[in-house]
Every structure is written in C-alpha cells, then in structure tokens.
Design an enzyme around this catalytic site. Structure first.
Site, mmCIF file in Angstrom:
data_model
loop_
_atom_site.group_PDB
_atom_site.id
_atom_site.type_symbol
_atom_site.label_atom_id
_atom_site.label_comp_id
_atom_site.label_asym_id
_atom_site.label_seq_id
_atom_site.Cartn_x
_atom_site.Cartn_y
_atom_site.Cartn_z
ATOM 1 N N GLY A 27 0.823 -1.209 0.000
ATOM 2 C CA GLY A 27 0.000 0.000 0.000
ATOM 3 C C GLY A 27 0.849 1.248 0.000
ATOM 4 N N GLY B 89 0.220 5.578 1.012
ATOM 5 C CA GLY B 89 -0.664 6.641 1.463
ATOM 6 C C GLY B 89 -0.091 7.995 1.132
ATOM 7 N N LYS C 243 6.819 0.332 7.150
ATOM 8 C CA LYS C 243 6.374 1.608 6.590
ATOM 9 C C LYS C 243 7.550 2.579 6.570
ATOM 10 C CE LYS C 243 2.792 5.148 7.150
ATOM 11 N NZ LYS C 243 1.580 5.540 7.911
ATOM 12 N N ASP D 207 -8.603 10.215 10.925
ATOM 13 C CA ASP D 207 -8.767 9.738 9.540
ATOM 14 C C ASP D 207 -9.482 8.398 9.531
ATOM 15 O OD1 ASP D 207 -8.577 9.894 6.794
ATOM 16 O OD2 ASP D 207 -6.616 8.947 6.707
#
Length: 965
Positions: A90, A92, A114, A208
C-alpha cells in the site's frame, strides 16, 4: 495462535522494559532469569532492547538536501535487525508500506514495514508527522489496534516503522461479501468503537477514520490502522496547522466540517468519522458519494444536509442495506448515524462511548438518545423489549378479569373527571388565544396618533392664556412640532413597557403552582411583541420559554413552536446565521410530524429563506418548489403557510433575476392577499412593495413609485417612521425617485432620505448586515447620478469619487461576509467598475469588469441579466478606451443574449443595440450597422414617446442620438 503470539510479545516487552531500567552490566542475569532458558524468547527480548536504544538515534527533521533511498531494494535497519522486503502492500499520503520479514538468527516474523515515500524528501512536516505516528502507536496496546513492533532509522538515515501485519479485508467489503445482517454489522462496529474509545482514553485522536483504515482479520476481529495524522488531545494549538486540507493530511470524502474549515479538532472529529463508517456499513455508500468535485464535496460537508441511510440511493430500490436486500434500515439507526454526523460538533455524541451506548440501546430494543422525547416511540420500544414478560402478565390479567367488575364504577368516575379536565384545558387555551388576539388587534399607529393628538390639544389649551397676554406663537409652529413627533414609536414603546412588559413581570408570581401555564402565556405575549415590531424583546422572552420547556417535560410540538417563533424574531433582526441554524434544527426535529403540520412547513420554508440570505438561491428555489408541489394539493390556496411559501418563492425568483416568473406569481398572490387579508394587512403590503421592486427593475419607475408611496403612508401611520418595514418601503420609493429626478435640488432631497435609511439600518443591524449594505447601494446610485447631471466634468468628479469610496466599502463588506464569488460581491465589483469608468479611470475599470465577468461565469447562468449587463459595461469601457473592435464584440454578445431573453424591443436590448450601432459605425462596417438599425433602432424610434415609460423613453432618446450624423 494470534492470542499466543500476543501474550508472548507482551511478556518479551515487559522483560525488555525491566532490563532497560538497570545498568547494562546486570541485564544478562535479569534476562536469563526471566526467560527461564527459552532461547527464542531471549533473542526477542534482546532484539526489543536494541530496537528501543537504536530508535533514539533518529534526528528530525531531515534537511531538504539529504538523499534517501526509498526504492525498497536496499532498505534494512541497523544491525542486529534485518528486514527482507517481500512486496508492496500500500501507499498513502506520506508513506509506502511493504510486507517484510524480519530475520534474526532462528527468529522470523512478518511485519508491515512503513517508510516515507519519495515525495516526502525535503518535507520536514511529513518527517515530523511520521515520527509522531511512531510515538502515538507506542503508547497504544489494544487488540483492536495494529501494534507497533519496531521503529528507528534505516542505514541511510530514513525513519521507519515496523507494525503488526494484518491479513484482512476492509470492513465494508468484509460485511458485504458475507451478507451480514444489520445487527451483526452493528456488533462488529461496536468493536471498532471500543478501539477508538481506548485511543481517546490515551489522549490520542485518529482523525482519519474510514473503512480503508479498518481491516477485519481471518478471525472476524476488526483492527484499526494508520495513525499517520493522529494527534494528542492535549497537543499544542499550533499542531492544528497540520490538518490543513492543502497539506492533504485527511481524506476529503470522510472529513468532518471542522477539518474542512481548519478549526481546532477534538474527539468530535472521530465521532464524525465513526458516523461516516456506520453510514457506509448500513447504507452501502457514503453520503454525497454522487459528488465528484472537491469544491462541491467540501460545500456539501460544511452545509451538513445528509440524506438518512434509509433513503440512500443504493438502498432505494430494495429498501435495504448493502448485501441484505429487502431489509429496511430502522429509524433508530437513521437517527444514530445522523446525530454522529451533525454539522456542529457540539450537537454530536459527546464521546465515542455515548455513540456505542446508543447502538447498544438499539440492540437491546431500548429507546435511543438520538430520538428522545417521543413518547409513543419509547412505549413501542418498551413493549418490544419486554414482550415475553408482558405476555405472561396479560395471561395473568385474563385469569382475574372476573374480579374486576367492582372497579368499573371507579373507572367511569375517573373518565368523567378526565373529560372535565380536558374541558378546562380547552377553556384555558381559548382564554390565552383571546388575550393574544385582543393584544394583536391593537392598532399601534392609531393609538400613537390619538395620544399625540390629545397632547397637542391640551398643550394648545394650556398655551392659550399665555398667548392672549403676550405675543402669539408663530403661526402653525405648534402643529408642525407635533407633526414631527413619531407617534407610532411612542405608542409601541408605551405598549411594550406598560402593557406587555408589565404582564410579563408578574407571570411567575401569578402562577407559581402552574409553571407550564406561565410559559404558555409568555410565548403568547412574545408573539404580541413580534406583531408590534419589538423583535429584540420578543427574542429575549422566547429564549426563556425554550429554556423552561427544555428543563421541564413538555410536548415536542410546544418546544418546536417556541423555537420557530425565536427563529422568526432573529430573522426579523437580520441575524441570519443563528436563524438558519435554528430553522434547520426545527426541520430535523419535525420530520416525524404530518406533512401539512404548520411547524414543519414553517421550518422548511424558513430554512429555504436563510439559504437565499446566504447566497444559495438555486438550492433554496429547488427546496421551495418541491415543498410547494407537495402541499398545494393537500391545503387550500388560502392556507397561511402555503401563502407564505408562495411569497418566499417570489422573493427567491426576484433574487435570481427571473423577474417575469416572479411577476406572474406575485400578481396572482397579491389579488389573493387583498381578498383574504385586506388591503392594509402587513402581508398584503409586503407583496405590494415586492411588486413595486419588480416594476422598478423593469424600468416602470412611475408605477413603482406610486405603489411604494402608498405602502410608506400606510406603514408610517400604523408602524411608525423608523419601523424596519416602513424604512424598506421608503428605500424603494427613494430609489424610484432617484431614477426619475433630473435636477440637483430633487437629488439632494432624496439623498437626505437615503442617508437616513443607511444610518437607521446601520444603527439597528450593524455595518455588514445585508439590509445596511443594500441601502448603501442605493446611495451609491444617487451620488453617481449627481455626478452625471453636473454641468462640467470637473464638478462631477467629486461625486464620482464619493460613489467609488462608498462602493469600495460595500464590496469589502461582501468579500468579508460572503466571499469573492457571491452574486452580491460580483454585483458590487461590477458597480465599482462602472464608477471607475465614469471617473475616467478606464484601465482600472476594465480590470474590475473582467474580474466581475469571470466570477459571474463561474456562478451564474449564461443568460443571467446581471452578467449581460456586465458585458454591456465592458463594451462601454472599451469604447472609452477607443478599442472599438473589443467594444463591438462585447456589445454583440450582450445584444444577442438580451434579445433572446427579453425580446428585441425591451429597454436592455435597445441599449445594447444603440451602442453596438455606434461601434460598427466607428469601425466603418456600414452593412452591419444598417442591419442593427433596421431590426432594433428604427422600430423604437417610430414609437410615440407619449405612450412610453421613463426607461423606454431614455433608450429611445439614446437611439436617436446614435443615428445622428
């Protein structure tokens, strides 16, 4: 297996933290003793100690010039920790997430690694946010939140996070694929609430929340991810700058109104986010999912008008929620979701726990707080919750019915007493209505004039002996002095002070044992104050009524009635924002009432009026037309609420420039008003003055002036010279007189009237109120005309400069209160351009005119009369600059659109045709000039001027001047 790993992780973490508390020399003994010979556990503890110690080597923020390899091919942490990247999972707004394997001897573990993406290089803000995410995650340990396993810096100096890898599916897709029933979805959602509530207890706001950040694992447990934009609840206020939409630190589709407006955030933002997730789980779609542009989506979020999940378009065909056809979304779930998504943060659930409690109430068939106050609803929920005990009780009652015969007489007596009490209540209501009708029927104007006439007579009689023994008073001086007295204002003040206020002061003392009755009487008297124009006093009393009814149990209808009266008082004082909020609240809370209920109609109509006041005319017109279409077949044409709605429709059409439609509707309505209400009724007078305004806009100044002066005379006699309605009519009359006046003396007299209107409205409403600014607009037109008729340009210049200064004040107020693209702002900018042109400042005028046209093209219809006027003005400015080609193009566009909309012989069409003719002559295009003259100018020149109104005579005269050689 997951539970075992979690327990092992917590044990390793405890041992590592204990070891860090002592000197390095004693750590080996402590680790060996606590691990009990488990070598795998020893390696895990030592790895954690190294991770914690190495994480302190991060130095932030990195400098913009630092080079960082974020491709992933060389990513590894300082020894002894090593990660092997498996695949990207992923990306972001600020980081890339990889599935990675940590290898440390015989110990292996999959993690979500990450790191910052390439776009973050040189961004100290994103690097700081990345570190903050690590700090926040480190303090959160909850089974519903993805755990932080490791963190530090890469060998190249880049910060990283190693998080628990969750193999799962986003929550909305997980529910849809399995066809979960509504109760199961709510139970799953409650687990998410528990995780968010835990974060709040640890002073962390997520900010969020959305389905993509909530994964459901193989065991069916939801896990909360991505605290990348989270913040501490007690963080410094400066942190709020990180939430700006311009930095994309939020997901717009799930953002709360306070995030859009960049306001300080509280836990209410997470309540809103959970509301969005709940809405999507039960409706299968987001609110406003049909909106595709960011600007429109932001406007929709800030406006806060949300369709309930049960009426969402995805459920419209089936009546059910996504994945479960033909199952309706209950009204309780609608109410809970909408309360969590309220526009104002203070109106949402105070905490996530309160939201969860309301959902549990629904699961347990208890009344939900979002629908409090509805007695039949509470009774129904009680019956549903206790169906079996009640069934057993009913069986018991049936077994003893034979023994109830002796109670029938007592029951009969109780019913008799109930009927008597009902009769007394009805009599009391009639008494209150009679009192209010008597007060309402008092003619304040007649009372004031009677008082002044009596005073004049007595003063004259008292002065008679003095006059006989001395010089007599000047002829008519006494009469003139009393004529200047504002009789109606005196009567209103006296009636308010010595009748209404006196009654109000004694209410609480007169009914100590019946506070509800005292409250009803207070509301009745507040309506009297509204009727006589004492709006501020009425608002104060109505706030007391509302406070009392909110404190003590009261019928919902009674509470809504008081709020509707208060909204009317605020609207009459020009307090648009508060009135709009109140009307919206009443509209929401009256959804359960009958479609023809007067309060529901008043609330929806009031909300639409406030949309007009805030510049949203199209939306207001749609709501008004839909409401009128719904009601016109259910109510008689003479119904008060329906007639008021038609008046509002006329006002909106006028605001949008659709004057022909407004005039047709108004002429029909005015005839009805005169027949039903009478010629001097306030609503009839309001319709009359609106017709005068339409006539003024169409150039029929003589008819408009005659109607306006009739209304001024009636209102001044009945309401007083300085009543807002009288001032409104006097303003219309003054602007008509401005158009018709052509001599300095008349314009000077009218200027005094307009200045009085401006001063009165400024004192009553404030400098930025629309009523005040509107009056200033009329004053600008008059001052500009004083310059137009000045004998020389030198004498005209001071008038134009005064008008420019006034118009600049108007435009600045509109920009401050309404924004750059509001129709009123654009109209003021266009007026400023016209004044600059008259003052000879042509280049400045053209800049303002071009900006006006650009804004109007963004916000108005292509054939809007205001925009066509701007095109014509641009032609005038280009003519003054001597650029006849550009002038010709602007006039040609204006003429084509005006002739199409108004007809070829309308004043505006002839105006554009005359000026286009001159431009074509200047460009020596004789053929085109002859064509314009033949189709537009010659027909109007051939008209008999005696049959024309002032506007048509003016354009005819201009056409004659243009064709002269």
């Amino acid at each position: 297996m997951t539970g075992q790993l979690t327990d092992r992780y917590l044990l390793a973490k405890r041992i590592a933290m204990d070891a860090l508390e002592i000197d390095a020399s004693g750590r080996d003994d402590l680790i060996a003793r606590e691990c009990g010979g488990d070598e795998v556990l020893v390696r895990e503890v030592r790895w954690m100690i190294a991770a914690i110690e190495n994480s302190h080597t991060a130095t932030l923020p990195l400098q913009p010039g630092d080079t960082v390899d974020l491709s992933g091919s060389d990513a590894q942490v300082d020894a002894p920790r090593h990660y092997r990247l498996v695949r990207r999972v992923g990306e972001g707004g600020m980081g890339v997430v990889y599935l990675a394997e940590r290898e440390d001897g015989g110990f292996a573990q999959q993690v979500a690694l990450k790191v910052l993406n390439a776009s973050a290089i040189g961004s100290p803000t994103l690097l700081e946010r990345f570190v903050r995410e690590r700090q926040l995650l480190a303090r959160l340990e909850h089974p519903g939140i993805a755990r932080l396993l490791d963190g530090g810096v890469l060998t190249d100096g880049q910060p990283f996070l190693a998080m628990e890898y969750i193999e799962g599916e986003r929550i909305d897709a997980w529910c849809a694929h399995r066809g979960l029933a509504l109760r199961e979805r709510v139970q799953l959602f409650l687990k998410v609430c528990a995780a968010v509530e835990y974060a709040h207890r640890n002073l962390v706001i997520h900010r969020d929340l959305k389905p993509a950040n909530i994964l459901v694992d193989a065991q069916g447990e939801p896990r909360l991810l991505d605290f990348g934009i989270a913040r501490l609840i007690d963080a410094e206020a400066v942190e709020t700058t990180l939430t700006m939409t311009g930095q994309h630190a939020l997901t717009l589709a799930y953002a709360s109104p306070e995030q859009i407006e960049q306001q300080p955030l509280t836990i209410a933002v997470d309540v809103y986010g959970l509301g969005m997730v709940l809405y999507q789980l039960v409706a299968g779609r987001r609110p406003w999912q049909h909106i595709t542009t960011p600007h429109q989506l932001s406007q929709a979020i800030v406006t806060g008008e949300i369709v309930p999940p049960s009426r969402s378009s995805e459920n419209h065909d089936t009546g059910g929620y996504a994945g479960s056809p033909r199952r309706t979304v209950p009204a309780d779930i609608d109410a809970i979701a909408l309360k969590a998504l309220r526009r104002q943060a203070s109106e949402r659930y105070a905490t996530v726990g309160a939201l969860a409690d309301d959902l549990r109430n629904w699961l347990e068939r208890r009344p939900v707080l979002a629908r409090r106050g509805r007695r039949l609803y509470r009774l129904r929920r009680f019956l549903q919750r206790n169906r079996w005990p009640l069934t057993a009780a009913a069986a018991l009652v049936l077994s003893v019915l034979a023994g109830l015969g002796t109670s029938l007489y007592s029951l009969h007596q109780a019913r008799v007493q109930q009927r008597l009490a009902e009769q007394r209540r009805q009599q009391l209501e009639r008494m209150v209505q009679f009192q209010q009708s008597m007060y309402d029927s008092v003619d304040i104007g007649a009372m004031g004039h009677a008082v002044v006439a009596a005073a004049q007579q007595q003063v004259g009689a008292a002065l008679a002996p003095v006059a006989s023994s001395a010089a007599p008073p000047a002829d008519g001086a006494l009469t003139k002095a009393f004529a200047a007295v504002q009789a109606t204002d005196i009567a209103r003040s006296a009636f308010d002070t010595y009748v209404v206020t006196h009654t109000l002061d004694n209410l609480d003392h007169a009914f100590p044992e019946a506070p509800q009755l005292a409250t009803d009487l207070r509301q009745s008297l507040a309506r009297v104050l509204l009727g006589i124009g004492s709006y501020a006093h009425a608002a104060r009393e109505l706030r007391k009524v509302i406070a009392e009814r909110e404190r003590e149990p009261a019928e919902v209808h009674d509470l809504l009635s008081a709020r509707a009266d208060l909204a009317q008082a605020l609207e009459s004082q020009g307090q648009t924002q508060e009135a709009a909020s109140l009307y919206s609240q009443i509209a929401r809370e009256s959804e359960g009432l009958a479609p023809v209920d007067e309060l529901r109609i008043a609330a929806k109509a009031g909300s639409a009026r406030m949309l007009v006041a805030q510049g949203h005319q199209r939306q207001a017109l749609q709501e008004q037309q839909a409401l009128y279409a719904e009601l016109k077949s259910k109510l008689p044409a003479t119904d008060h609420g329906l007639m008021q709605l038609r008046r509002d429709l006329v006002d909106t059409l006028v605001q949008m420039g659709r004057r022909s439609e407004a005039r047709i509707e108004l002429e029909s309505l005015l005839a009805l008003d005169r027949g039903v209400l009478g010629a001097e009724n306030s609503e009839t007078l309001r319709a009359t003055i609106t017709l005068a305004k339409l006539l003024r806009a169409d150039g029929e100044f003589e008819r408009s002036l005659a109607l306006a002066e009739q209304v001024v005379a009636i209102r001044q006699r009945r309401l007083g010279a300085d009543h807002p309605d009288t001032i409104d009519a006097r303003y219309v009359a003054a602007t008509d007189a401005t158009k018709l006046a052509n001599d300095p003396a008349s314009l000077s007299r009218i200027r005094g009237t307009l200045q009085h209107v401006v001063d009165t409205r400024r004192l009553r409403y404030g400098p930025d109120n629309p009523q005040t600014v509107s009056a200033m607009t009329g004053l600008v037109a008059l001052v500009a005309k004083q310059g137009d008729i000045a004998p020389t340009g030198r004498e005209a210049q001071p008038y134009y400069m005064q008008a420019i200064a006034l118009e600049q004040v108007i435009m600045d107020s509109h920009v401050r209160m309404l924004g750059l693209d509001h129709p009123h702002t654009l109209l003021a900018r266009g007026s400023l351009a016209s004044l600059l042109d008259k003052a000879g400042r042509y280049r400045q005028a053209l800049v303002q005119a071009d900006e006006t046209l650009a804004g109007q093209r963004r916000t108005l219809a292509p054939d809007d009369p205001i925009m066509l006027g701007t095109l014509n003005m641009i032609g005038d400015i280009e003519s003054d600059l001597g650029d006849w080609a550009n002038a010709r193009d602007a006039y040609r566009q204006a003429l084509a659109a005006r002739a199409q909309r108004f007809g070829p012989e309308a004043p505006h069409s002839i105006e554009s045709a005359s000026r286009l003719y001159l431009a074509l002559v200047k460009l020596r295009d004789t053929s085109a000039a002859a064509d314009v003259r033949k189709h537009y100018l010659d027909p109007v020149i051939a008209m008999d001027p005696a049959t024309l109104n002032a506007a048509m005579r003016s354009v005819r005269d201009e056409a004659i001047r243009m064709i002269k050689p």
